[in-house]
Motif scaffolding. Structure first.
Motif, PDB file in Angstrom:
ATOM      1  N   ALA A   1      -5.178   3.830  -1.618  1.00 42.64           N
ATOM      2  CA  ALA A   1      -3.970   3.513  -1.073  1.00 42.64           C
ATOM      3  C   ALA A   1      -3.633   4.146   0.233  1.00 42.64           C
ATOM      4  CB  ALA A   1      -3.021   5.069  -1.706  1.00 42.64           C
ATOM      5  N   ARG A   2      -4.063   5.225   0.590  1.00 45.15           N
ATOM      6  CA  ARG A   2      -3.912   5.562   2.300  1.00 45.15           C
ATOM      7  C   ARG A   2      -4.387   4.555   3.377  1.00 45.15           C
ATOM      8  NH1 ARG A   2      -8.172  10.901   0.901  1.00 45.15           N
ATOM      9  NH2 ARG A   2      -5.896  12.434   0.253  1.00 45.15           N
ATOM     10  N   LEU A   3      -4.704   3.505   2.729  1.00 44.04           N
ATOM     11  CA  LEU A   3      -5.594   1.925   3.940  1.00 44.04           C
ATOM     12  C   LEU A   3      -3.890   1.524   3.669  1.00 44.04           C
ATOM     13  CD1 LEU A   3      -9.160   1.178   3.089  1.00 44.04           C
ATOM     14  CD2 LEU A   3      -8.063   1.615   5.042  1.00 44.04           C
ATOM     15  N   MET A   4      -3.571   1.256   2.586  1.00 47.75           N
ATOM     16  CA  MET A   4      -1.937   0.553   2.966  1.00 47.75           C
ATOM     17  C   MET A   4      -1.301   1.235   3.619  1.00 47.75           C
ATOM     18  SD  MET A   4      -1.780  -0.395  -0.887  1.00 47.75           S
ATOM     19  CE  MET A   4      -3.473  -1.553  -1.686  1.00 47.75           C
ATOM     20  N   ARG A   5      -1.064   2.688   3.045  1.00 42.57           N
ATOM     21  CA  ARG A   5       0.114   3.802   3.618  1.00 42.57           C
ATOM     22  C   ARG A   5      -0.284   3.740   5.546  1.00 42.57           C
ATOM     23  NH1 ARG A   5      -1.181   9.730   3.387  1.00 42.57           N
ATOM     24  NH2 ARG A   5      -2.806   8.933   5.308  1.00 42.57           N
TER      25      ARG A   5
ATOM     26  N   PRO B   1      -5.952  -7.699  12.764  1.00 40.99           N
ATOM     27  CA  PRO B   1      -7.259  -7.955  11.828  1.00 40.99           C
ATOM     28  C   PRO B   1      -6.725  -7.808  10.303  1.00 40.99           C
ATOM     29  CG  PRO B   1      -7.072  -5.793  12.778  1.00 40.99           C
ATOM     30  CD  PRO B   1      -6.558  -6.785  13.623  1.00 40.99           C
ATOM     31  N   VAL B   2      -7.679  -8.460   9.202  1.00 41.51           N
ATOM     32  CA  VAL B   2      -7.406  -8.445   7.829  1.00 41.51           C
ATOM     33  C   VAL B   2      -7.551  -6.840   7.351  1.00 41.51           C
ATOM     34  CG1 VAL B   2      -8.184  -9.488   5.922  1.00 41.51           C
ATOM     35  CG2 VAL B   2      -7.389 -11.270   7.524  1.00 41.51           C
ATOM     36  N   GLU B   3      -6.565  -6.768   6.315  1.00 42.47           N
ATOM     37  CA  GLU B   3      -7.752  -4.985   6.253  1.00 42.47           C
ATOM     38  C   GLU B   3      -8.179  -5.707   4.669  1.00 42.47           C
ATOM     39  OE1 GLU B   3      -7.054  -2.910   7.744  1.00 42.47           O
ATOM     40  OE2 GLU B   3      -5.562  -3.975   8.876  1.00 42.47           O
ATOM     41  N   LYS B   4      -8.944  -4.734   4.592  1.00 42.17           N
ATOM     42  CA  LYS B   4     -10.075  -5.000   3.499  1.00 42.17           C
ATOM     43  C   LYS B   4     -10.408  -3.477   2.920  1.00 42.17           C
ATOM     44  CE  LYS B   4     -12.065  -9.079   6.265  1.00 42.17           C
ATOM     45  NZ  LYS B   4     -13.050  -9.042   6.811  1.00 42.17           N
TER      46      LYS B   4
END
Length: 198
Positions: free
Chosen positions: A25-29, A11-14
């Motif tokens: 930032a937490r989602l990226m991590r 899935p694409v991260e949105k």
């Protein structure tokens, strides 16, 4: 080859434009990514990168108060999923970008590609084939068999028929005579051989 063929099925991260920067930032991590799609009403509204967070948020001491919409990039160069790899490379070169978001024709996010990932994934899609030209002969007992004339290794992203055509052109170029054989046999190789033809 179309870009949609190179995108992973993950899935694409949105992230929402209203989310705070810490959440982004937490989602990226958590997803081990350096960029997130920012969506509004299901459509691409922008992109936020790890660099955006550092340069536009942390450096200005806005980390706790900033929202994604405050620091995201809104003028985003994108490609459509039905565009080709060559078109994507041209966009990357023309705009000097490191990441290229890919969307469908309704601007729904599909994924993000970099120049390195384009080249790596495109290469992985190519099929190494061993193409052998042969003549059909009959032995002393009257049994037919194939006598190999020439073997060429071809790396192709397309069909076996195209690989055979490439092999025939290689032999014609080497021998400077029209290619003559009774047939061509192909064999898939487990890994890319030393001599390849693109």
């Amino acid at each position: 080859m179309q870009l949609i063929e190179l995108l992973s099925t993950e899935p694409v991260e949105k992230v929402s434009a209203d989310a705070d920067v810490v959440e982004a930032a937490r989602l990226m991590r958590d997803h081990d990514t350096g960029a997130l799609f920012v969506v509004a009403d299901g459509r691409l509204a922008g992109v936020i990168t790890d660099r955006d967070i550092v340069v536009r948020s942390v450096a200005d001491e806005l980390m706790r108060s900033a929202r994604v919409r405050d620091i995201m990039s809104v003028e985003v160069v994108t490609a459509f999923g039905d565009q080709t790899v060559e078109e994507a490379k041209e966009l990357i070169a023309e705009y000097g970008i490191t990441r290229l978001p890919v969307v469908d024709r309704e601007h729904q996010p599909l994924g993000i590609l970099s120049l390195a990932s384009l080249e790596n994934k495109e290469e992985a899609q190519k099929k190494p084939l061993k193409v052998t030209a042969y003549k059909e002969k009959t032995d002393s007992s009257g049994r037919p068999h194939k006598v190999p004339l020439r073997t060429v290794y071809v790396t192709s992203e397309d069909s076996e028929e195209e690989a055979k055509g490439v092999a025939a052109r290689i032999v014609e170029k080497e021998q400077r005579t029209p290619f003559v054989a009774d047939g061509l046999a192909t064999e898939k190789m487990p890994s890319k051989p030393a001599k390849t033809e693109k």
